[in-house]
Design a protein around this motif. Structure first.
Motif, PDB file in Angstrom:
ATOM      1  N   GLY A 202       0.763  -1.735  -0.254  1.00  0.00           N
ATOM      2  CA  GLY A 202      -0.123  -0.561  -0.090  1.00  0.00           C
ATOM      3  C   GLY A 202       1.213   1.086  -0.018  1.00  0.00           C
ATOM      4  O   GLY A 202       0.375   2.507  -0.133  1.00  0.00           O
ATOM      5  N   CYS A 203       2.264   1.359  -0.258  1.00  0.00           N
ATOM      6  CA  CYS A 203       2.547   2.341   0.100  1.00  0.00           C
ATOM      7  C   CYS A 203       4.336   2.523  -1.319  1.00  0.00           C
ATOM      8  O   CYS A 203       4.138   1.946  -2.323  1.00  0.00           O
ATOM      9  CB  CYS A 203       3.815   2.086   2.197  1.00  0.00           C
ATOM     10  SG  CYS A 203       2.628   2.492   2.337  1.00  0.00           S
ATOM     11  N   GLN A 204       4.614   4.097  -0.902  1.00  0.00           N
ATOM     12  CA  GLN A 204       5.390   3.796  -2.145  1.00  0.00           C
ATOM     13  C   GLN A 204       6.829   4.487  -1.543  1.00  0.00           C
ATOM     14  O   GLN A 204       7.919   4.353  -2.010  1.00  0.00           O
ATOM     15  CB  GLN A 204       5.657   5.444  -2.366  1.00  0.00           C
ATOM     16  CG  GLN A 204       4.170   4.898  -3.552  1.00  0.00           C
ATOM     17  CD  GLN A 204       4.019   4.049  -4.872  1.00  0.00           C
ATOM     18  OE1 GLN A 204       5.235   3.900  -5.332  1.00  0.00           O
ATOM     19  NE2 GLN A 204       3.077   4.049  -5.441  1.00  0.00           N
ATOM     20  N   ASP A 205       6.742   4.076  -0.449  1.00  0.00           N
ATOM     21  CA  ASP A 205       7.983   4.244   0.823  1.00  0.00           C
ATOM     22  C   ASP A 205       7.773   3.049   2.191  1.00  0.00           C
ATOM     23  O   ASP A 205       7.186   3.136   2.415  1.00  0.00           O
ATOM     24  CB  ASP A 205       8.512   5.404   0.776  1.00  0.00           C
ATOM     25  CG  ASP A 205       7.830   6.295   1.704  1.00  0.00           C
ATOM     26  OD1 ASP A 205       6.256   5.670   2.191  1.00  0.00           O
ATOM     27  OD2 ASP A 205       7.113   7.095   1.869  1.00  0.00           O
ATOM     28  N   GLY A 206       8.995   3.515   2.654  1.00  0.00           N
ATOM     29  CA  GLY A 206       9.341   2.755   3.983  1.00  0.00           C
ATOM     30  C   GLY A 206      10.055   1.442   3.975  1.00  0.00           C
ATOM     31  O   GLY A 206      10.201   0.895   3.313  1.00  0.00           O
ATOM     32  N   LEU A 207      10.195   0.419   5.252  1.00  0.00           N
ATOM     33  CA  LEU A 207      10.874  -0.629   5.406  1.00  0.00           C
ATOM     34  C   LEU A 207      10.664  -1.072   4.560  1.00  0.00           C
ATOM     35  O   LEU A 207      11.553  -2.372   3.493  1.00  0.00           O
ATOM     36  CB  LEU A 207      11.815  -0.997   6.830  1.00  0.00           C
ATOM     37  CG  LEU A 207      12.052   0.140   7.523  1.00  0.00           C
ATOM     38  CD1 LEU A 207      11.847   0.508   8.836  1.00  0.00           C
ATOM     39  CD2 LEU A 207      13.638   0.407   6.846  1.00  0.00           C
ATOM     40  N   GLY A 208       9.586  -1.665   4.711  1.00  0.00           N
ATOM     41  CA  GLY A 208       8.882  -2.692   4.218  1.00  0.00           C
ATOM     42  C   GLY A 208       8.761  -3.004   2.190  1.00  0.00           C
ATOM     43  O   GLY A 208       8.755  -3.355   1.295  1.00  0.00           O
ATOM     44  N   TYR A 209       8.804  -1.437   2.155  1.00  0.00           N
ATOM     45  CA  TYR A 209       8.916  -1.098   0.551  1.00  0.00           C
ATOM     46  C   TYR A 209      10.028  -1.214  -0.169  1.00  0.00           C
ATOM     47  O   TYR A 209      10.109  -1.899  -0.822  1.00  0.00           O
ATOM     48  CB  TYR A 209       8.414   0.538   0.483  1.00  0.00           C
ATOM     49  CG  TYR A 209       8.090   0.623  -0.657  1.00  0.00           C
ATOM     50  CD1 TYR A 209       7.148   0.318  -2.177  1.00  0.00           C
ATOM     51  CD2 TYR A 209       8.900   1.642  -1.481  1.00  0.00           C
ATOM     52  CE1 TYR A 209       7.231   0.486  -3.846  1.00  0.00           C
ATOM     53  CE2 TYR A 209       9.172   2.354  -2.602  1.00  0.00           C
ATOM     54  CZ  TYR A 209       8.403   1.614  -3.554  1.00  0.00           C
ATOM     55  OH  TYR A 209       8.395   2.203  -5.128  1.00  0.00           O
ATOM     56  N   GLY A 210      10.392  -0.796   1.176  1.00  0.00           N
ATOM     57  CA  GLY A 210      12.032  -1.410   0.328  1.00  0.00           C
ATOM     58  C   GLY A 210      12.432  -2.754   0.167  1.00  0.00           C
ATOM     59  O   GLY A 210      13.303  -2.618  -0.805  1.00  0.00           O
ATOM     60  N   ILE A 211      11.859  -3.145   1.103  1.00  0.00           N
ATOM     61  CA  ILE A 211      11.692  -4.931   0.508  1.00  0.00           C
ATOM     62  C   ILE A 211      11.629  -5.472  -0.951  1.00  0.00           C
ATOM     63  O   ILE A 211      12.556  -6.306  -1.524  1.00  0.00           O
ATOM     64  CB  ILE A 211      11.832  -5.550   1.870  1.00  0.00           C
ATOM     65  CG1 ILE A 211      12.158  -5.481   3.339  1.00  0.00           C
ATOM     66  CG2 ILE A 211      11.793  -7.260   1.478  1.00  0.00           C
ATOM     67  CD1 ILE A 211      12.371  -6.467   4.848  1.00  0.00           C
ATOM     68  N   TRP A 212      10.428  -5.083  -0.867  1.00  0.00           N
ATOM     69  CA  TRP A 212       9.370  -4.979  -1.676  1.00  0.00           C
ATOM     70  C   TRP A 212      10.340  -4.741  -2.951  1.00  0.00           C
ATOM     71  O   TRP A 212      10.668  -5.435  -3.996  1.00  0.00           O
ATOM     72  CB  TRP A 212       8.123  -4.494  -1.841  1.00  0.00           C
ATOM     73  CG  TRP A 212       7.117  -4.500  -2.964  1.00  0.00           C
ATOM     74  CD1 TRP A 212       6.934  -4.263  -3.864  1.00  0.00           C
ATOM     75  CD2 TRP A 212       6.883  -6.049  -3.010  1.00  0.00           C
ATOM     76  NE1 TRP A 212       5.847  -4.322  -4.634  1.00  0.00           N
ATOM     77  CE2 TRP A 212       6.013  -5.589  -3.675  1.00  0.00           C
ATOM     78  CE3 TRP A 212       6.799  -7.261  -2.196  1.00  0.00           C
ATOM     79  CZ2 TRP A 212       4.943  -6.979  -4.612  1.00  0.00           C
ATOM     80  CZ3 TRP A 212       6.418  -8.541  -2.734  1.00  0.00           C
ATOM     81  CH2 TRP A 212       4.804  -8.595  -3.935  1.00  0.00           C
ATOM     82  N   GLU A 213      10.969  -3.478  -3.156  1.00  0.00           N
ATOM     83  CA  GLU A 213      11.179  -2.669  -4.318  1.00  0.00           C
ATOM     84  C   GLU A 213      13.440  -3.002  -4.802  1.00  0.00           C
ATOM     85  O   GLU A 213      13.083  -3.803  -5.934  1.00  0.00           O
ATOM     86  CB  GLU A 213      11.970  -1.393  -3.767  1.00  0.00           C
ATOM     87  CG  GLU A 213      11.378  -0.607  -5.394  1.00  0.00           C
ATOM     88  CD  GLU A 213      12.746   0.693  -5.149  1.00  0.00           C
ATOM     89  OE1 GLU A 213      11.657   2.191  -5.931  1.00  0.00           O
ATOM     90  OE2 GLU A 213      13.578   0.894  -4.420  1.00  0.00           O
ATOM     91  N   ALA A 214      13.556  -3.991  -3.248  1.00  0.00           N
ATOM     92  CA  ALA A 214      14.893  -5.128  -3.765  1.00  0.00           C
ATOM     93  C   ALA A 214      14.585  -6.205  -4.083  1.00  0.00           C
ATOM     94  O   ALA A 214      15.019  -6.123  -4.957  1.00  0.00           O
ATOM     95  CB  ALA A 214      15.560  -5.037  -1.898  1.00  0.00           C
ATOM     96  N   ARG A 215      13.834  -6.686  -4.487  1.00  0.00           N
ATOM     97  CA  ARG A 215      13.144  -8.416  -4.405  1.00  0.00           C
ATOM     98  C   ARG A 215      13.186  -7.220  -6.520  1.00  0.00           C
ATOM     99  O   ARG A 215      13.203  -8.572  -6.799  1.00  0.00           O
ATOM    100  CB  ARG A 215      11.482  -8.487  -4.229  1.00  0.00           C
ATOM    101  CG  ARG A 215      11.206  -9.105  -4.280  1.00  0.00           C
ATOM    102  CD  ARG A 215       9.458 -10.467  -4.900  1.00  0.00           C
ATOM    103  NE  ARG A 215       9.794  -9.118  -5.613  1.00  0.00           N
ATOM    104  CZ  ARG A 215       8.078  -9.785  -6.606  1.00  0.00           C
ATOM    105  NH1 ARG A 215       8.214 -11.221  -6.740  1.00  0.00           N
ATOM    106  NH2 ARG A 215       8.137  -8.989  -7.959  1.00  0.00           N
TER     107      ARG A 215
END
Lengths: 256, 247
Positions: A202-215
């Motif tokens: 649900g987000c465009q930033d944040g630590l969870g989004y960081g992992i998602w983007e890394a994936r």
């Protein structure tokens, strides 16, 4: 009064940590797995420096902390009074507890589709998910704590004419405070776990989004770097909450 | 024997049970009980366990209403419970100060608090929490709390039963000493015959359920009484005989 710290209490965890790092190094440098499947400690450190220098890591930390803080505080501000009220009214308990239990056992992640449809992208769906994850356990824990207050406290309170709001603030609430602090620590733990999943969708930033983007970029070195930050921050904030258990007027709850 | 200043206040206090019967559901607990507790008197109720001793205290305090009969009470009543009646989140001082809630003048309240802490000899423990004290110290704090302020009548429900034997012996002396300094009317429930013989002006032996008063025993000897005092031994014999525990 303070006991000198046993050196084992900080030496032993360091030994375990070093052992873990050694195994990680060994596996990486023996080329058991390709580098893109298992990033080496060196690669993670490099990616960590990149994230810090670009400022992205700091931004993500602030974004996640803010979301957890808002959702968690909202759940505590509404959940603890609701638990107090339910704990004191048997019929209300009978009426609401099955429903509260139902929602408690519903994984907060099940709300993700609703969160996105109702609140779109940004902070709001994360607030909502954190709230849903922590509100129900907090209500139920507070309610259970009220229900187990020894009746002797209320008899004493009656002997000395405590009534109404004074009874609530000077007897009922202090009597459950140790358990409420424990419940806050547990539900904070839940919210920190949920924020990662919430930010992945649900987000465009944040630590969870960081992992998602890394994936998405097949950058597992960056994912591991975020994982380490998430774990360390979670532990750090739990240490802060644990300080609450050292307040002199709640010590009794942990010492007998 | 008692401080003169307290005399008037004490004479206001009186507890009366008139033809009181009580039952829990279908189980009759008390049957037609009559009891008058005079001002300044120490009445000890002794009886087999489950005979309704605590029920009598609950009726006297107004915690429960009798099924039939009347209860009259004059004076401010405080109860000492078996254990853990102190609020664990408050310090010794704060717990005792609960007993001074009705005292309006802060200066008087402060002075009373210091007096009470000195009286129970817990100077230096003012800021300790109950879990940091021994059982005997906690009961002393309880006593200070019920003696504080304007209370007239103390109801004591086996207050020393959670202590070990020597602790109980010490607390009896302590109670006698405190009552001499601050006279109160006392209704004391116990299953401990020694305790009854050492403390009471009047012992009431209760029968099995439904309880009636099967024996009334006046003990004239001055307090504090030694355990080996002939009056104490004589009273114990009488009580034991009444309970069917001695031939």
């Amino acid at each position: 009064m303070r006991k000198p710290r046993d050196p084992g209490s900080y030496l032993l965890p360091v030994v375990v940590l070093l052992g873990f790092l050694a195994i990680w190094f060994f596996i990486c440098y023996s080329n058991l797995f390709p580098a893109y499947v298992l990033p080496s400690p060196g690669a993670v450190w490099k990616s960590f420096r990149e994230e810090v220098v670009s400022g992205r890591l700091a931004d993500d930390i602030v974004a996640s902390l803010w979301r957890v803080a808002v959702g968690f505080v909202a759940a505590a501000v509404l959940g603890i009074p609701a638990g107090l009220w339910l704990g004191q009214h048997m019929h209300a308990r009978q009426a609401f507890v099955p429903m509260l239990n139902f929602f408690r056992f519903l994984s907060p992640l099940a709300w993700i589709p609703f969160a996105i449809l109702w609140f779109h992208i940004g902070d709001k769906p994360a607030f909502f998910l954190i709230f849903m994850a922590t509100f129900f356990p907090l209500v139920l824990a507070t309610m259970a704590a009220v229900a187990t207050i020894p009746s002797i406290y209320f008899r004493v309170a009656r002997d000395y004419h405590y009534k109404g709001i004074e009874l609530l603030t000077k007897v009922t609430f202090p009597a459950i405070l140790p358990q409420v602090i424990t419940a806050l620590r547990v539900s904070y733990g839940i919210s920190w776990v949920v924020i990662v999943a919430a930010e992945m969708v649900g987000c465009q930033d944040g630590l969870g989004y960081g992992i998602w983007e890394a994936r998405n970029g097949l950058r597992l070195d960056s994912a591991v770097c975020y994982m380490i930050v998430i774990g360390l921050l979670g532990m750090g904030i739990d240490r802060l909450l644990a300080q609450l258990t050292k307040l002199p007027n709640v010590r009794w709850g942990y010492e007998r | 024997m008692y401080a003169g200043a307290m005399k008037d206040k004490r004479s206001d206090s009186r507890l009366v049970l008139e033809k009181v019967s009580h039952s829990y559901g279908a189980v009759p607990v008390l049957n037609d009980l009559n009891l008058v507790v005079d001002p300044g008197e120490v009445v000890v109720l002794v009886g087999p366990s489950g005979c309704g001793k605590t029920t009598i205290l609950n009726l006297l305090s107004g915690y429960i209403e009798p099924v039939s009969g009347t209860v009259r009470r004059e004076g401010i009543i405080r109860t000492v419970y078996q254990q853990d009646g102190l609020f664990p989140w408050l310090t010794v001082s704060e717990n005792i100060a609960i007993g001074l809630r009705s005292v309006e003048d802060p200066a008087r309240r402060e002075k009373e608090l210091l007096d009470l802490i000195a009286l129970i000899r817990l100077e230096g423990f003012e800021h300790h929490y109950p879990h940091q004290l021994s059982g005997g110290m906690r009961q002393r704090v309880e006593l200070a709390r019920v003696l504080a302020g304007d209370s007239d009548i103390l109801l004591m429900d086996e207050p020393f039963s959670a202590l070990d034997y020597q602790g109980r012996l010490r607390m009896r002396w302590e109670l006698v000493r405190l009552l001499e300094k601050r006279p109160h009317t006392v209704v004391f429930v116990t299953h401990d015959i020694e305790e009854a013989a050492q403390l009471a002006d009047r012992v009431l032996v209760l029968s099995n359920r439904p309880a009636t008063i099967s024996r009334e025993l006046h003990i004239e000897a001055l307090r504090p009484r030694d355990l080996t005092d002939p009056a104490v031994i004589g009273a114990m014999k009488e009580i034991l005989k009444e309970l069917g525990l001695q031939v």
